[in-house]
Design a protein around this motif. Sequence first.
Motif, PDB file in Angstrom:
ATOM      1  N   GLY A  68      -2.554  56.649  -8.189  1.00 23.20           N
ATOM      2  CA  GLY A  68      -3.036  55.544  -7.383  1.00 23.20           C
ATOM      3  C   GLY A  68      -2.123  55.204  -6.215  1.00 23.20           C
ATOM      4  O   GLY A  68      -0.905  55.358  -6.295  1.00 23.20           O
ATOM      5  N   PRO A  69      -2.699  54.721  -5.116  1.00 21.55           N
ATOM      6  CA  PRO A  69      -1.912  54.409  -3.917  1.00 21.55           C
ATOM      7  C   PRO A  69      -0.920  53.270  -4.124  1.00 21.55           C
ATOM      8  O   PRO A  69       0.184  53.302  -3.576  1.00 21.55           O
ATOM      9  N   ALA A  70      -1.298  52.262  -4.909  1.00 21.55           N
ATOM     10  CA  ALA A  70      -0.396  51.128  -5.122  1.00 21.55           C
ATOM     11  C   ALA A  70       0.852  51.559  -5.882  1.00 21.55           C
ATOM     12  O   ALA A  70       1.974  51.150  -5.550  1.00 21.55           O
ATOM     13  N   ASN A  71       0.668  52.390  -6.894  1.00 20.40           N
ATOM     14  CA  ASN A  71       1.822  52.872  -7.649  1.00 20.40           C
ATOM     15  C   ASN A  71       2.713  53.770  -6.792  1.00 20.40           C
ATOM     16  O   ASN A  71       3.925  53.854  -7.034  1.00 20.40           O
ATOM     17  N   ARG A  72       2.135  54.451  -5.816  1.00 19.27           N
ATOM     18  CA  ARG A  72       2.962  55.259  -4.918  1.00 19.27           C
ATOM     19  C   ARG A  72       3.856  54.355  -4.068  1.00 19.27           C
ATOM     20  O   ARG A  72       5.013  54.699  -3.796  1.00 19.27           O
ATOM     21  N   VAL A  73       3.314  53.222  -3.648  1.00 20.32           N
ATOM     22  CA  VAL A  73       4.138  52.259  -2.895  1.00 20.32           C
ATOM     23  C   VAL A  73       5.267  51.735  -3.780  1.00 20.32           C
ATOM     24  O   VAL A  73       6.425  51.655  -3.357  1.00 20.32           O
ATOM     25  N   THR A  74       4.929  51.396  -5.014  1.00 24.12           N
ATOM     26  CA  THR A  74       5.945  50.895  -5.938  1.00 24.12           C
ATOM     27  C   THR A  74       6.987  51.965  -6.232  1.00 24.12           C
ATOM     28  O   THR A  74       8.184  51.670  -6.340  1.00 24.12           O
ATOM     29  N   LEU A  75       6.550  53.219  -6.348  1.00 24.73           N
ATOM     30  CA  LEU A  75       7.497  54.310  -6.568  1.00 24.73           C
ATOM     31  C   LEU A  75       8.424  54.464  -5.369  1.00 24.73           C
ATOM     32  O   LEU A  75       9.627  54.727  -5.525  1.00 24.73           O
ATOM     33  N   GLY A  76       7.868  54.278  -4.177  1.00 24.32           N
ATOM     34  CA  GLY A  76       8.711  54.304  -2.980  1.00 24.32           C
ATOM     35  C   GLY A  76       9.753  53.199  -3.001  1.00 24.32           C
ATOM     36  O   GLY A  76      10.919  53.412  -2.633  1.00 24.32           O
ATOM     37  N   ARG A  77       9.348  52.031  -3.465  1.00 22.78           N
ATOM     38  CA  ARG A  77      10.299  50.926  -3.610  1.00 22.78           C
ATOM     39  C   ARG A  77      11.366  51.264  -4.638  1.00 22.78           C
ATOM     40  O   ARG A  77      12.548  50.956  -4.447  1.00 22.78           O
ATOM     41  N   ALA A  78      10.954  51.899  -5.729  1.00 19.85           N
ATOM     42  CA  ALA A  78      11.917  52.285  -6.767  1.00 19.85           C
ATOM     43  C   ALA A  78      12.948  53.262  -6.209  1.00 19.85           C
ATOM     44  O   ALA A  78      14.137  53.200  -6.561  1.00 19.85           O
ATOM     45  N   ILE A  79      12.515  54.163  -5.340  1.00 16.95           N
ATOM     46  CA  ILE A  79      13.445  55.119  -4.732  1.00 16.95           C
ATOM     47  C   ILE A  79      14.465  54.380  -3.868  1.00 16.95           C
ATOM     48  O   ILE A  79      15.667  54.699  -3.891  1.00 16.95           O
ATOM     49  N   LEU A  80      14.007  53.384  -3.116  1.00 14.64           N
ATOM     50  CA  LEU A  80      14.930  52.579  -2.308  1.00 14.64           C
ATOM     51  C   LEU A  80      15.898  51.808  -3.206  1.00 14.64           C
ATOM     52  O   LEU A  80      17.092  51.715  -2.897  1.00 14.64           O
ATOM     53  N   VAL A  81      15.379  51.261  -4.302  1.00 19.33           N
ATOM     54  CA  VAL A  81      16.238  50.535  -5.247  1.00 19.33           C
ATOM     55  C   VAL A  81      17.278  51.476  -5.839  1.00 19.33           C
ATOM     56  O   VAL A  81      18.430  51.086  -6.072  1.00 19.33           O
ATOM     57  N   GLY A  82      16.889  52.727  -6.077  1.00 27.06           N
ATOM     58  CA  GLY A  82      17.849  53.708  -6.557  1.00 27.06           C
ATOM     59  C   GLY A  82      18.979  53.911  -5.563  1.00 27.06           C
ATOM     60  O   GLY A  82      20.156  54.051  -5.949  1.00 27.06           O
ATOM     61  N   GLY A  83      18.633  53.935  -4.271  1.00 27.98           N
ATOM     62  CA  GLY A  83      19.658  54.052  -3.246  1.00 27.98           C
ATOM     63  C   GLY A  83      20.573  52.843  -3.219  1.00 27.98           C
ATOM     64  O   GLY A  83      21.804  52.978  -3.099  1.00 27.98           O
ATOM     65  N   VAL A  84      19.989  51.650  -3.335  1.00 27.38           N
ATOM     66  CA  VAL A  84      20.788  50.423  -3.374  1.00 27.38           C
ATOM     67  C   VAL A  84      21.707  50.429  -4.587  1.00 27.38           C
ATOM     68  O   VAL A  84      22.888  50.047  -4.504  1.00 27.38           O
ATOM     69  N   THR A  85      21.183  50.875  -5.717  1.00 19.73           N
ATOM     70  CA  THR A  85      21.981  50.935  -6.945  1.00 19.73           C
ATOM     71  C   THR A  85      23.190  51.843  -6.778  1.00 19.73           C
ATOM     72  O   THR A  85      24.307  51.515  -7.191  1.00 19.73           O
ATOM     73  N   ALA A  86      22.963  53.003  -6.157  1.00 22.38           N
ATOM     74  CA  ALA A  86      24.066  53.941  -5.928  1.00 22.38           C
ATOM     75  C   ALA A  86      25.111  53.333  -4.996  1.00 22.38           C
ATOM     76  O   ALA A  86      26.323  53.475  -5.226  1.00 22.38           O
ATOM     77  N   LEU A  87      24.675  52.634  -3.953  1.00 20.88           N
ATOM     78  CA  LEU A  87      25.615  52.014  -3.015  1.00 20.88           C
ATOM     79  C   LEU A  87      26.435  50.919  -3.687  1.00 20.88           C
ATOM     80  O   LEU A  87      27.641  50.797  -3.452  1.00 20.88           O
ATOM     81  N   VAL A  88      25.783  50.112  -4.523  1.00 15.39           N
ATOM     82  CA  VAL A  88      26.503  49.032  -5.219  1.00 15.39           C
ATOM     83  C   VAL A  88      27.515  49.617  -6.195  1.00 15.39           C
ATOM     84  O   VAL A  88      28.652  49.139  -6.298  1.00 15.39           O
TER      85      VAL A  88
END
Length: 276
Positions: A68-88
């Motif tokens: 589904g398209p909505a879950n793809r958006v959420t997955l994209g957000r999760a990828i960004l959160v993964g980047g933030v997590t690595a930076l922190v």
Amino acid sequence: MALNNTYDARLLAQETTVGAGLQLLVLALLGTAIGMGPAGWLTGLAFALATWAVLTRALRRSRPRSFGPANRVTLGRAILVGGVTALVADSFESSPPVSLLVGLTAVALILDGVDGKVARRTGTSTALGARFDMEVDAFLILVLSVYVSMSLGPWVLLIGTMRYAFVAAARVLPWLNAALPHSMARKTVAALQGIVLLVAGAGIMPLEGNAAAVLLALASLIWSFGRDITWLYRHRHPVGEREQQAQERMQEQEQEQQVREQEQQVQDGVRELVEA
């Protein structure tokens, strides 16, 4: 995202695998840009693996027709959160570029309002999608609270851990798992946490201003959780009453089964007479 017999495990596995691959790409770009250390790499990789494993398991259990398209958006957000997590995580060894951390976080927060709209417009709203969105939000707030706590103190962690404490308490007090009525105030308070932590992490205000803003956000979160817990407590069902209702339902089902068996016996008897 309707549930039916057209569930395609391979197609869904491709979606989650692509997400994991994109997460690795983001980590590689961050590593190249800032020379990320072992803590950032290991934390980022652990986040990618955990997200892939949990999401794959959830998809197998819910068996949706498509990602589904909505879950793809959420997955994209999760990828960004993964980047933030690595930076922190990397910030414990060296200070990350604040502009990069703020940029990734800001995009993740902005997209928080997009996946829900996409789900409603495309008619793909599901319990899985809502839970996925909620978990991504909660983890981002946890990571941001860890980052801000390094400058303001460990009390900031209350913002990030409060939701997880609520989930843990619900395992002991099942009435906390009941559905809550819609509340715009609850959504506003939840959105406020990310914004305030982002501003505090950006360091655009004096330390005292950051502390006051985060303290206000924490107070609003305590109020929101307190109000919801009070509502759930007032509308809870005593254990004895739940057991009695469950027993009554079982008795009704047994009676219905007996009636069906009796009707079947009568039909079989009539059929034998007719055949004779």
